[in-house]
Structure formats: structure tokens, C-alpha cells
Design a protein around this motif. Structure first.
Motif, PDB file in Angstrom:
ATOM      1  N   LYS A  92       0.835  -1.201   0.000  1.00  0.00           N
ATOM      2  CA  LYS A  92       0.000   0.000   0.000  1.00  0.00           C
ATOM      3  C   LYS A  92       0.873   1.256   0.000  1.00  0.00           C
ATOM      4  CE  LYS A  92      -3.669   2.366   2.435  1.00  0.00           C
ATOM      5  NZ  LYS A  92      -4.557   2.395   3.594  1.00  0.00           N
ATOM      6  N   ALA A  93       1.929   1.262   0.796  1.00  0.00           N
ATOM      7  CA  ALA A  93       2.844   2.405   0.839  1.00  0.00           C
ATOM      8  C   ALA A  93       3.528   2.597  -0.512  1.00  0.00           C
ATOM      9  CB  ALA A  93       3.883   2.216   1.938  1.00  0.00           C
ATOM     10  N   ALA A  94       3.889   1.499  -1.175  1.00  0.00           N
ATOM     11  CA  ALA A  94       4.518   1.587  -2.494  1.00  0.00           C
ATOM     12  C   ALA A  94       3.550   2.181  -3.508  1.00  0.00           C
ATOM     13  CB  ALA A  94       4.982   0.199  -2.949  1.00  0.00           C
ATOM     14  N   HIS A  95       2.297   1.756  -3.464  1.00  0.00           N
ATOM     15  CA  HIS A  95       1.301   2.304  -4.386  1.00  0.00           C
ATOM     16  C   HIS A  95       1.083   3.791  -4.133  1.00  0.00           C
ATOM     17  CE1 HIS A  95      -0.606  -1.946  -4.985  1.00  0.00           C
ATOM     18  NE2 HIS A  95       0.532  -1.793  -5.634  1.00  0.00           N
ATOM     19  N   GLU A  96       1.031   4.181  -2.880  1.00  0.00           N
ATOM     20  CA  GLU A  96       0.808   5.600  -2.544  1.00  0.00           C
ATOM     21  C   GLU A  96       1.970   6.476  -2.999  1.00  0.00           C
ATOM     22  OE1 GLU A  96      -1.834   7.181  -1.397  1.00  0.00           O
ATOM     23  OE2 GLU A  96      -2.972   5.311  -1.340  1.00  0.00           O
ATOM     24  N   ARG A  97       3.211   6.038  -2.761  1.00  0.00           N
ATOM     25  CA  ARG A  97       4.354   6.875  -3.173  1.00  0.00           C
ATOM     26  C   ARG A  97       4.451   6.935  -4.697  1.00  0.00           C
ATOM     27  NH1 ARG A  97       7.418   2.764  -0.519  1.00  0.00           N
ATOM     28  NH2 ARG A  97       8.121   1.262  -2.047  1.00  0.00           N
ATOM     29  N   THR A  98       4.106   5.843  -5.381  1.00  0.00           N
ATOM     30  CA  THR A  98       4.114   5.850  -6.840  1.00  0.00           C
ATOM     31  C   THR A  98       3.037   6.780  -7.368  1.00  0.00           C
ATOM     32  OG1 THR A  98       4.891   3.563  -6.804  1.00  0.00           O
ATOM     33  CG2 THR A  98       4.019   4.389  -8.891  1.00  0.00           C
ATOM     34  N   TYR A  99       1.862   6.736  -6.767  1.00  0.00           N
ATOM     35  CA  TYR A  99       0.770   7.627  -7.168  1.00  0.00           C
ATOM     36  C   TYR A  99       1.176   9.095  -6.994  1.00  0.00           C
ATOM     37  CZ  TYR A  99      -3.484  10.329  -6.926  1.00  0.00           C
ATOM     38  OH  TYR A  99      -4.421  11.300  -7.111  1.00  0.00           O
ATOM     39  N   ARG A 100       1.783   9.436  -5.862  1.00  0.00           N
ATOM     40  CA  ARG A 100       2.202  10.838  -5.634  1.00  0.00           C
ATOM     41  C   ARG A 100       3.214  11.276  -6.690  1.00  0.00           C
ATOM     42  NH1 ARG A 100       2.131   9.096  -0.306  1.00  0.00           N
ATOM     43  NH2 ARG A 100       4.394   8.921  -0.255  1.00  0.00           N
ATOM     44  N   PHE A 101       4.169  10.405  -6.999  1.00  0.00           N
ATOM     45  CA  PHE A 101       5.158  10.725  -8.022  1.00  0.00           C
ATOM     46  C   PHE A 101       4.492  10.929  -9.377  1.00  0.00           C
ATOM     47  CE2 PHE A 101       7.796   8.859 -11.461  1.00  0.00           C
ATOM     48  CZ  PHE A 101       8.749   9.863 -11.543  1.00  0.00           C
ATOM     49  N   LEU A 102       3.654   9.989  -9.770  1.00  0.00           N
ATOM     50  CA  LEU A 102       3.041  10.060 -11.093  1.00  0.00           C
ATOM     51  C   LEU A 102       2.037  11.200 -11.201  1.00  0.00           C
ATOM     52  CD1 LEU A 102       2.566   6.297 -11.980  1.00  0.00           C
ATOM     53  CD2 LEU A 102       4.274   7.901 -12.861  1.00  0.00           C
ATOM     54  N   SER A 103       1.285  11.472 -10.153  1.00  0.00           N
ATOM     55  CA  SER A 103       0.313  12.561 -10.243  1.00  0.00           C
ATOM     56  C   SER A 103       1.014  13.903 -10.390  1.00  0.00           C
ATOM     57  CB  SER A 103      -0.613  12.575  -9.028  1.00  0.00           C
ATOM     58  OG  SER A 103       0.102  12.873  -7.848  1.00  0.00           O
ATOM     59  N   GLY A 104       2.201  14.039  -9.830  1.00  0.00           N
ATOM     60  CA  GLY A 104       2.941  15.286  -9.961  1.00  0.00           C
ATOM     61  C   GLY A 104       3.695  15.418 -11.266  1.00  0.00           C
ATOM     62  N   LEU A 105       4.106  14.300 -11.846  1.00  0.00           N
ATOM     63  CA  LEU A 105       4.971  14.367 -13.019  1.00  0.00           C
ATOM     64  C   LEU A 105       4.312  13.862 -14.302  1.00  0.00           C
ATOM     65  CD1 LEU A 105       7.884  15.156 -13.711  1.00  0.00           C
ATOM     66  CD2 LEU A 105       8.489  12.772 -13.439  1.00  0.00           C
ATOM     67  N   ALA A 106       3.418  12.903 -14.181  1.00  0.00           N
ATOM     68  CA  ALA A 106       2.915  12.240 -15.389  1.00  0.00           C
ATOM     69  C   ALA A 106       1.401  12.383 -15.558  1.00  0.00           C
ATOM     70  CB  ALA A 106       3.292  10.760 -15.355  1.00  0.00           C
ATOM     71  N   GLY A 107       0.791  13.301 -14.846  1.00  0.00           N
ATOM     72  CA  GLY A 107      -0.662  13.446 -14.904  1.00  0.00           C
ATOM     73  C   GLY A 107      -1.211  13.740 -16.282  1.00  0.00           C
ATOM     74  N   ASP A 108      -0.378  14.317 -17.156  1.00  0.00           N
ATOM     75  CA  ASP A 108      -0.820  14.637 -18.518  1.00  0.00           C
ATOM     76  C   ASP A 108      -0.390  13.591 -19.542  1.00  0.00           C
ATOM     77  OD1 ASP A 108      -1.955  16.970 -17.600  1.00  0.00           O
ATOM     78  OD2 ASP A 108      -0.185  18.190 -18.029  1.00  0.00           O
ATOM     79  N   PHE A 109       0.302  12.551 -19.101  1.00  0.00           N
ATOM     80  CA  PHE A 109       0.785  11.537 -20.032  1.00  0.00           C
ATOM     81  C   PHE A 109      -0.386  10.684 -20.530  1.00  0.00           C
ATOM     82  CE2 PHE A 109       5.465  11.065 -18.447  1.00  0.00           C
ATOM     83  CZ  PHE A 109       5.673  12.410 -18.689  1.00  0.00           C
ATOM     84  N   PRO A 110      -0.249  10.150 -21.753  1.00  0.00           N
ATOM     85  CA  PRO A 110      -1.317   9.279 -22.271  1.00  0.00           C
ATOM     86  C   PRO A 110      -1.421   8.004 -21.430  1.00  0.00           C
ATOM     87  CG  PRO A 110       0.610   9.239 -23.718  1.00  0.00           C
ATOM     88  CD  PRO A 110       0.858  10.306 -22.695  1.00  0.00           C
ATOM     89  N   GLY A 111      -2.641   7.632 -21.089  1.00  0.00           N
ATOM     90  CA  GLY A 111      -2.871   6.418 -20.316  1.00  0.00           C
ATOM     91  C   GLY A 111      -2.629   6.560 -18.826  1.00  0.00           C
ATOM     92  N   TYR A 112      -2.498   7.793 -18.348  1.00  0.00           N
ATOM     93  CA  TYR A 112      -2.207   8.019 -16.922  1.00  0.00           C
ATOM     94  C   TYR A 112      -3.275   7.387 -16.026  1.00  0.00           C
ATOM     95  CZ  TYR A 112      -2.209  10.457 -12.465  1.00  0.00           C
ATOM     96  OH  TYR A 112      -2.251  10.756 -11.126  1.00  0.00           O
ATOM     97  N   GLU A 113      -4.551   7.682 -16.301  1.00  0.00           N
ATOM     98  CA  GLU A 113      -5.628   7.174 -15.443  1.00  0.00           C
ATOM     99  C   GLU A 113      -5.655   5.652 -15.419  1.00  0.00           C
ATOM    100  OE1 GLU A 113      -6.191   9.495 -17.819  1.00  0.00           O
ATOM    101  OE2 GLU A 113      -6.675  11.288 -16.644  1.00  0.00           O
ATOM    102  N   GLU A 114      -5.464   5.052 -16.592  1.00  0.00           N
ATOM    103  CA  GLU A 114      -5.462   3.594 -16.658  1.00  0.00           C
ATOM    104  C   GLU A 114      -4.279   3.012 -15.893  1.00  0.00           C
ATOM    105  OE1 GLU A 114      -5.659   5.554 -19.398  1.00  0.00           O
ATOM    106  OE2 GLU A 114      -7.787   5.331 -19.846  1.00  0.00           O
ATOM    107  N   ALA A 115      -3.134   3.679 -15.994  1.00  0.00           N
ATOM    108  CA  ALA A 115      -1.946   3.205 -15.268  1.00  0.00           C
ATOM    109  C   ALA A 115      -2.193   3.250 -13.762  1.00  0.00           C
ATOM    110  CB  ALA A 115      -0.728   4.047 -15.643  1.00  0.00           C
TER     111      ALA A 115
END
Length: 155
Positions: A92-115
Motif C-alpha cells: 500500500k505504501a509503495a502504491h501511494e508513493r508511486t501515485y504521488r510521483f506520477l500525479s505530480g509528473l505524469a498526470g498529462d501523459f497518455p494512459g495516466y488514469e489507466e496506469a
């Protein structure tokens, strides 16, 4: 605690402190505060950190009856809970830290929501696949973040 009498003009305050030796007392108090804040409790060389634990009286009574004392009993209980958890908290901690990273850096990338959906679903292969078109450094770092931290028995 140091009480300062700051009534009057600056000159009166300086005179009052100088006359009564309050400047020296203030300097001593400041040194003592600095010394006490750098000292740590516990056994730092062993990695032991003292923290406050708030329990009800019945919990303290039970802990007092345990072999090795309260600290050893609490450590044993925490270790048992970590083993019984099966790594779920780490995932759960790994998923949360990955989500924080991706939401800050990759939120506009194609397929972000699906990822993000497959990340929280625990589908590692699908997660990597959803990021295939992303820049390799972002993708690789996200994949590394998504892995639970390996825990050793002593930690």
C-alpha cells in the motif's frame, strides 16, 4: 524557562539586564537548551528510539505481566503484526508513493488514469504496459517506486 522583563525603552532594558546579570543568565539558559536538544533518548547506537506511547491502564497492566517488560512485549507484538500482514502495508505504501510521483509528473501523459487504476489493482504487468509509451526514466522510476521495500527481520 526564562522570563524576560521587556518593559521600557531599549536603553532601560539593556541597563536592567546588565545591572542584574540577566544577560549572563539568558546566555546560560540558551546554552543549556541547545545542549539538551542535541541529546537524544534511547540507545541510538543500537537504533533504539524513545517515543511516547499512550495506552489505557488495562494495557499497561497487561504489559507489566509480560516477560521482558513492556518494551520487549511491544516490540514482539509489532513484529508479529508485521509478519501477519504479509507485506500488505508495504504494498500500500509503495502504491501511494508511486501515485504521488506520477500525479505530480505524469498526470498529462497518455494512459495516466489507466496506469493508476492497474497500479492500485496490483496488476504489475498491466501497470508497466500502460506506461510503455512514456519516457523511459519516468517509467523506470515509477516501476521502482511501485515495488515494496524489502524488510529485514531486524528492522
Amino acid at each position: 524557562m526564562v522570563d524576560l522583563d521587556l518593559r521600557g525603552t531599549a536603553a532601560e532594558i539593556v541597563t536592567r539586564f546588565t545591572d542584574h546579570g540577566e544577560l549572563e543568565a539568558l546566555a546560560t539558559a540558551r546554552r543549556e537548551l541547545a545542549d539538551s536538544s542535541t541529546r537524544s533518548r534511547g540507545r541510538p547506537k543500537l537504533g533504539v528510539v524513545a517515543c511516547e506511547v499512550m495506552l489505557l491502564p488495562r494495557h499497561w497492566e497487561w504489559l507489566a505481566t509480560q516477560p521482558g517488560g513492556a518494551s520487549q512485549a511491544l516490540r514482539r507484538l509489532v513484529d508479529e503484526a508485521r509478519r501477519a500482514d504479509g507485506g500488505q502495508t508495504d504494498r500500500k505504501a509503495a502504491h501511494e508513493r508511486t501515485y504521488r510521483f506520477l500525479s505530480g509528473l505524469a498526470g498529462d501523459f497518455p494512459g495516466y488514469e489507466e496506469a493508476i487504476r492497474v497500479l492500485f489493482a496490483g496488476e504489475d504487468q498491466a501497470f508497466a504496459g500502460r506506461m510503455a509509451a512514456w519516457p523511459p526514466d519516468v517509467r523506470d522510476y515509477a516501476l521502482a517506486l511501485a515495488q515494496p521495500n524489502p524488510k529485514t527481520e531486524g528492522s
